[in-house]
Design a protein around this motif. Structure first.
Motif, PDB file in Angstrom:
ATOM      1  N   ARG A 172      40.578  39.427  34.160  1.00 14.73           N
ATOM      2  CA  ARG A 172      41.754  40.138  34.670  1.00 14.73           C
ATOM      3  C   ARG A 172      42.328  41.002  33.553  1.00 14.73           C
ATOM      4  N   ASN A 218      47.166  43.672  36.219  1.00 10.40           N
ATOM      5  CA  ASN A 218      46.694  43.148  37.496  1.00 10.40           C
ATOM      6  C   ASN A 218      45.500  43.917  38.048  1.00 10.40           C
ATOM      7  N   LYS A 231      43.092  38.688  43.618  1.00 12.80           N
ATOM      8  CA  LYS A 231      44.276  39.397  44.080  1.00 12.80           C
ATOM      9  C   LYS A 231      44.682  40.400  43.009  1.00 12.80           C
ATOM     10  N   ASN A 239      50.974  44.353  44.782  1.00 16.50           N
ATOM     11  CA  ASN A 239      51.290  43.401  45.853  1.00 16.50           C
ATOM     12  C   ASN A 239      50.304  42.241  45.939  1.00 16.50           C
ATOM     13  N   ASN A 240      49.518  42.052  44.905  1.00 13.75           N
ATOM     14  CA  ASN A 240      48.530  40.967  44.903  1.00 13.75           C
ATOM     15  C   ASN A 240      47.667  40.980  46.163  1.00 13.75           C
ATOM     16  N   GLU A 260      44.382  40.928  48.256  1.00 10.05           N
ATOM     17  CA  GLU A 260      43.074  40.304  48.043  1.00 10.05           C
ATOM     18  C   GLU A 260      41.956  41.313  48.237  1.00 10.05           C
TER      19      GLU A 260
END
Length: 682
Positions: free
Chosen positions: A434, A438, A453, A457-458, A460
């Motif tokens: 990662r 993000n 994610k 907004n994480n 997937e």
């Protein structure tokens, strides 16, 4: 002659004195209440699922000793101490679990999960009220009491617990089991209270030498709890441990290791200790922010590979560091521990130098040292290994029973039988990292799929990586997501690649030089296809004793020798295999290959890399044809084939048979007997 003897005695005394002085010093460590931000963070265990040839490799391991060591190896099988019994309470059970746990979750194998969970549950459920954990000690059995802070000296060595902490950390990232964090808090609180009375080196130098693994887990827990006392604990452990960061930065250390193979300060040049210790400066840099640690790391690793490095990407370690002669050996434990150290170093530093090193040792040194079924291992591999049989070889740990070079389940020391399982599994779990914003970074390449994610907004996303790398030069990434998502994706362009070509949905979008990380930051859509093309060219490189190695992409190539396997039996170490070549091996490559490899080497793609690929001669997908001449005086002496002497131009000037032969080379990892470091002839 008398003068020479006096000089050697004096120099040996200086060596011991210097090592002793170094043991009293370390790189200054400034206290911090925070950890430095990792350049790359690990993804949770199980997020990366192997595919293609890599999946098959892990399935072989699952079907072999990685999945069944507790059934076939008496020390782990019988009355195991990590299940409350009187059997193995030392390192071998945790070693095995350190590879079996990631294997279980990467394959999502229910039976293997249940198996490893027995040991994890026993460990978590039998922690003493004081925080101490692990097998029931002799004192506890005899008295009916439990280890307390006041009776810490009745406990046992810190070292096996360090390995089990690594096991628990991996298990936690896969499951989020809420027992793990309180367990670690309690144990590290125990360490804070007893280390002055029962220091890291109280029982053995193994713990003192490998304390960085303890510190690494302390700092990981800090990242979860933010308890500043954990960083104080990390500094305390460092003060009691071997000062590896000082040694790695002090060039005398690596020179002494090359010059001396006696029993003085041997733990400081023990190959597996060194492999583990590579991470030491990075671990302390993360805690202190002191950039001198990074300089120490680069100096130490570069010196190590310069003086002791071998063509397959690992250093000699048989068991000591032993120079760069192609007939020196390397312990399997050293390979897998060096891999793990580099994986941690990469996350902390983000330095591509260590990514290149990890790739080279994984695709060359790792696969050659186990049998196809993953049931037998070779304690020491040799670069120019023209036979595999009983013998003393050039190893610094020869053993009277001469079993260090054969393939067997129990040949040599069995630490490698227990520890070898972390090599492929941890490499798999570090194919992706990662990024701090993000995003995702593909830093090493093999067939797999990752689910993560990403973005603000994480969201997937699943990415399918299809490739026959390291044999083929094309890597395809296909994106699967319910919603469009913006996130940066990073790709490593290997240093050996002159120019990479990146395409999106069939259209070229950029070209990049090798030796860097590139970022593609965009809105990704379901079905997007990103293609990375890494054209591979043939080159040669110079190694110990003026030898030359032929390379293509991330792989080094060795002489293809048909193998004759024989099964034999040893009274103490059981069944084992010897391997001998069926053809001649004593060739020197022509000088014109070194001067112009592209026009004098022919690369042939023999067969595709199938989903049932195995690292052996039968499956070698690439062959390279080269012209060579036979060197009749190059023979086996004392079990090894000493490298022919070259002059400073790199040419062997001894007797050569003038007939030019075409020899065939295959990837080093597909061989068991071979020549990889060639002399050069006119």
């Amino acid at each position: 002659m008398m003068y020479l003897k006096k000089l050697l005695v004096t120099y040996s005394f200086i060596q011991v004195a210097v090592i002793g002085t170094m043991a009293q010093t370390s790189v200054p460590s400034k206290y911090s209440s925070e950890l430095g931000q990792l350049k790359y963070q690990e993804v949770p265990l199980g997020s990366i699922k192997p595919e293609g040839w890599l999946l098959h490799q892990l399935q072989i391991m699952r079907n072999g000793t990685s999945g069944h060591l507790d059934e076939v190896y008496w020390k782990v099988k019988n009355d195991n101490g990590w299940l409350g019994g009187k059997g193995d309470g030392w390192e071998e059970t945790p070693y095995w679990l350190d590879g079996a746990v990631p294997l279980a979750y990467q394959l999502d194998d229910v039976a293997l999960k249940e198996k490893v969970l027995k040991y994890i549950n026993w460990t978590l459920n039998n922690q003493r009220p004081s925080g101490y954990f692990g097998p029931i000690t002799k004192w506890e059995r005899e008295t009916g009491k439990q280890i307390t802070i006041e009776t810490c000296e009745k406990g046992e060595d810190w070292w096996p617990r360090m390995i089990m902490l690594k096991v628990l950390k991996q298990y936690y990232t896969a499951t989020n089991d809420n027992r793990v964090i309180p367990f670690m808090i309690k144990y590290f609180d125990y360490q804070k209270k007893v280390l002055k009375k029962c220091p890291i080196g109280k029982w053995t130098e193994w713990a003192q030498s490998r304390a960085h693994d303890n510190i690494l887990m302390v700092q990981w827990l800090f990242s979860k709890t933010k308890d500043p006392s954990l960083l104080q604990l990390a500094s305390l452990i460092q003060s009691q441990a071997f000062p590896w960061s000082s040694w790695l930065g002090n060039r005398d250390w690596v020179i002494h290791a090359a010059a001396f193979q006696n029993d003085s300060a041997w733990m400081s040049r023990h190959g597996v200790n060194v492999a583990m210790a590579l991470k030491d400066p990075a671990v302390h840099f993360q805690r202190t922010g002191d950039s001198s640690y990074l300089k120490t790391l680069k100096t130490g690793f570069t010196d190590l590979m310069t003086l002791h490095g071998l063509p397959m990407g690992i250093f000699s370690a048989d068991e000591d560091l032993h120079g760069n002669d192609p007939v020196q050996g390397t312990e399997l434990c050293a390979v897998v521990e060096a891999q793990y150290s580099l994986e941690e170093i990469i996350g902390i530093t983000g330095d591509t130098y260590y990514m290149e090193a990890l790739e080279r040792m994984t695709f060359n040194a790792l696969p050659t040292q186990t049998t196809d079924d993953y049931n037998n291992k070779q304690y020491f591999q040799v670069a120019n290994q023209v036979q595999v049989e009983r013998g003393v070889y050039n190893f610094s740990l020869p053993f009277d029973r001469e079993m260090n070079n054969v393939f067997g389940m129990r040949s040599g020391y069995t630490c490698c039988l227990a520890n070898m399982h972390q090599g492929w599994t941890k490499f798999t779990s570090h194919l992706w990292y990662r990024t701090p914003v993000n995003g995702l970074a593909a830093l090493h390449y093999s067939p797999n799929r990752i689910t993560a994610k990403v973005g603000k907004n994480n969201t997937e996303v699943a990415i399918y990586e299809e490739t026959a790398y390291p044999f083929d030069d094309q890597i395809n990434f296909t994106f699967s997501t319910k919603n469009e998502v913006a996130f940066p994706m990073q790709l490593r362009i290997p240093v050996w690649c002159n120019e990479a070509i990146i395409s999106l949905n069939g259209k070229e979008i950029r070209r990049e030089k090798g030796g860097q990380i590139i970022t593609i930051d965009r809105i990704w859509k379901n079905g997007d296809q990103l293609t990375l093309l890494l054209p591979m060219t043939v080159t040669t490189s110079n190694w110990g004793r003026n030898s030359r190695v032929i390379e293509r992409g991330p792989l080094v190539y060795a002489l293809k020798l048909e193998e004759s396997w024989e099964k034999e039996q040893d009274e103490k170490e059981g069944e084992y295999f010897t391997v001998h070549p069926k053809g001649d091996w004593n060739y020197g490559i022509l000088e014109k290959i070194v001067k112009d490899p592209i026009h004098n080497l022919e690369v042939k793609k023999i067969k595709p890399v199938s989903n049932d690929f195995v690292w052996n001669l039968a499956n070698a997908p690439i062959e390279i044809s080269a012209q060579a001449k036979k060197i009749p005086d190059w023979k086996v002496i004392n079990d090894v084939a000493p490298q022919p002497v070259s002059d400073r131009t790199g040419i062997y000037k001894g007797k050569v048979i003038e007939e030019v032969k075409t020899i065939t080379l295959v990837p080093y990892g597909c061989t068991k007997v071979r020549v990889v470091a060639f002399p050069v002839v006119k």
